[in-house]
Design an enzyme around this catalytic site. Structure first.
Site, short mmCIF file in Angstrom:
data_model
loop_
_atom_site.label_atom_id
_atom_site.label_comp_id
_atom_site.label_asym_id
_atom_site.label_seq_id
_atom_site.Cartn_x
_atom_site.Cartn_y
_atom_site.Cartn_z
N ASP A 13 0.82 -1.21 0.00
CA ASP A 13 0.00 0.00 0.00
C ASP A 13 0.86 1.26 0.00
O ASP A 13 2.01 1.24 0.43
CB ASP A 13 -0.91 -0.02 1.24
CG ASP A 13 -2.10 0.92 1.08
OD1 ASP A 13 -2.39 1.34 -0.06
OD2 ASP A 13 -2.74 1.23 2.11
N ARG A 17 0.28 7.76 -2.30
CA ARG A 17 0.83 8.77 -1.39
C ARG A 17 2.31 9.02 -1.66
O ARG A 17 2.79 10.15 -1.56
CB ARG A 17 0.61 8.33 0.07
CG ARG A 17 -0.79 8.66 0.56
CD ARG A 17 -1.14 7.89 1.80
NE ARG A 17 -1.50 6.51 1.47
CZ ARG A 17 -1.80 5.58 2.37
NH1 ARG A 17 -1.76 5.88 3.66
NH2 ARG A 17 -2.14 4.37 1.98
N ARG A 26 -0.32 9.60 -9.59
CA ARG A 26 -0.44 8.31 -8.88
C ARG A 26 0.17 7.17 -9.69
O ARG A 26 0.73 6.23 -9.13
CB ARG A 26 -1.92 7.99 -8.60
CG ARG A 26 -2.58 8.91 -7.61
CD ARG A 26 -4.05 8.53 -7.42
NE ARG A 26 -4.20 7.16 -6.96
CZ ARG A 26 -4.07 6.78 -5.68
NH1 ARG A 26 -3.81 7.67 -4.74
NH2 ARG A 26 -4.21 5.51 -5.35
N HIS A 30 2.61 3.79 -8.82
CA HIS A 30 2.41 2.36 -9.11
C HIS A 30 3.61 1.79 -9.86
O HIS A 30 4.02 0.65 -9.61
CB HIS A 30 1.13 2.16 -9.93
CG HIS A 30 -0.11 2.52 -9.15
ND1 HIS A 30 -0.39 1.98 -7.92
CD2 HIS A 30 -1.14 3.37 -9.44
CE1 HIS A 30 -1.53 2.48 -7.47
NE2 HIS A 30 -2.00 3.33 -8.36
N ASN A 61 -10.64 -2.82 -6.14
CA ASN A 61 -9.86 -1.77 -6.83
C ASN A 61 -10.38 -1.39 -8.22
O ASN A 61 -9.94 -0.39 -8.79
CB ASN A 61 -8.38 -2.18 -6.95
CG ASN A 61 -7.61 -2.11 -5.64
OD1 ASN A 61 -6.66 -2.86 -5.42
ND2 ASN A 61 -7.99 -1.21 -4.74
N ARG A 178 1.91 -4.84 6.11
CA ARG A 178 1.14 -3.77 5.45
C ARG A 178 1.93 -2.49 5.55
O ARG A 178 2.30 -2.06 6.65
CB ARG A 178 -0.25 -3.58 6.03
CG ARG A 178 -0.96 -2.44 5.26
CD ARG A 178 -2.43 -2.52 5.23
NE ARG A 178 -2.99 -1.54 4.29
CZ ARG A 178 -4.20 -1.61 3.79
NH1 ARG A 178 -4.98 -2.61 4.12
NH2 ARG A 178 -4.65 -0.69 2.97
#
Ligand code: IPE
Ligand code: IPE
Ligand code: MG
Length: 222
Positions: A13, A17, A26, A30, A61, A178
């Site tokens: 995750d 951000r 964004r 990725h 998603n 996580r």
């Protein structure tokens, strides 16, 4: 300290951000996340990690903006296309997620093909098993397993339900990672994390490195 081969699972995750902090779109987050995964796979394959299972894309998603989804799908093609690296590291590719022929499945053909090819081209590797959860949701997995079990004449027992999971051969998770400061499970491997340690880190996934991985592994070995 034991040296049992471990199952490490990661909820990757914080790509968005990571990018926002750098003034990037964004999608750049990725892209960086996929590169980080390639590094983590290489490092993990050299530790006593027998199974690395990563959350690449969830059943939830798909509601993200279309361009972002398209970009993430392209990155999965790239990830599953890293065959020579995977072979160099003796990594066998595996996938869990909604079967492509199941109603509601939206995985485009080119991703299906990339997944099938990666599995085929790495099938004789004997080292770490890298399982990518793509179009994966634990509730879908468990609902399907329950449906199949009820349709069989077997008793409703945990052992029998386990046999109907997407991949019944996946061992229990030893440590669940996580990243990016969230402490949610987000519908990932609910059955398999029954006894898992949980390693939360503030670091976003693109910054996750061998130091974090070793800390997570140490937690599992305690
Ligand atoms: C994880 O990063 C990647 C996927 C869910 C595909 P996010 O895209 O969720 O990044 P944040 O949480 O918005 O920072
Ligand atoms: C979980 O991350 C899914 C993946 C890492 C693929 P999300 O960012 O989608 O999860 P939520 O929405 O914060 O729970
Ligand atoms: Mg997120």
């Amino acid at each position: 300290m034991n040296s049992k081969p471990l199952h490490v699972a990661c909820i990757m995750d914080g790509n968005g951000r990571w990018a926002r902090k750098r003034g990037l779109p964004r999608t750049a987050g990725h892209t960086a996340g996929e590169e980080s995964l390639a590094d983590v796979v290489r490092v993990a394959s050299k530790r006593d990690v027998a199974y690395l299972t990563v959350f690449g894309f969830s059943t939830e998603n798909w509601v993200r903006p279309r361009a972002e989804v398209r970009h993430i799908l392209g990155l999965h093609k790239k990830l599953f296309g890293r065959i020579s690296e995977l072979n160099e590291n003796n990594v066998r590719v595996n996938w869990i997620g909604r079967p492509f022929d199941e109603p509601g499945s939206r995985t485009p053909l080119y991703v299906q093909r990339a997944i099938r090819k990666a599995i085929e081209d790495t099938r004789s590797n004997t080292g770490m098993v890298l399982t990518v959860a793509f179009d994966y949701g634990s509730r879908s997995e468990l609902t399907r397993a329950a449906k199949h079990l009820v349709a069989s004449s077997d008793d409703l027992t945990p052992a029998n339900l386990q046999r109907h999971l997407y991949d019944a051969s996946l061992p229990p998770v030893d440590v669940l990672v996580r990243t990016s400061g969230e402490s949610r499970i987000s519908n990932f491997l609910l059955w398999q994390i029954k006894a898992a340690n949980i390693y939360f880190t503030e670091r976003p996934w693109p910054d996750f490195d061998s130091v974090d991985l070793d800390a997570a592994i140490a937690l599992a070995k305690n």
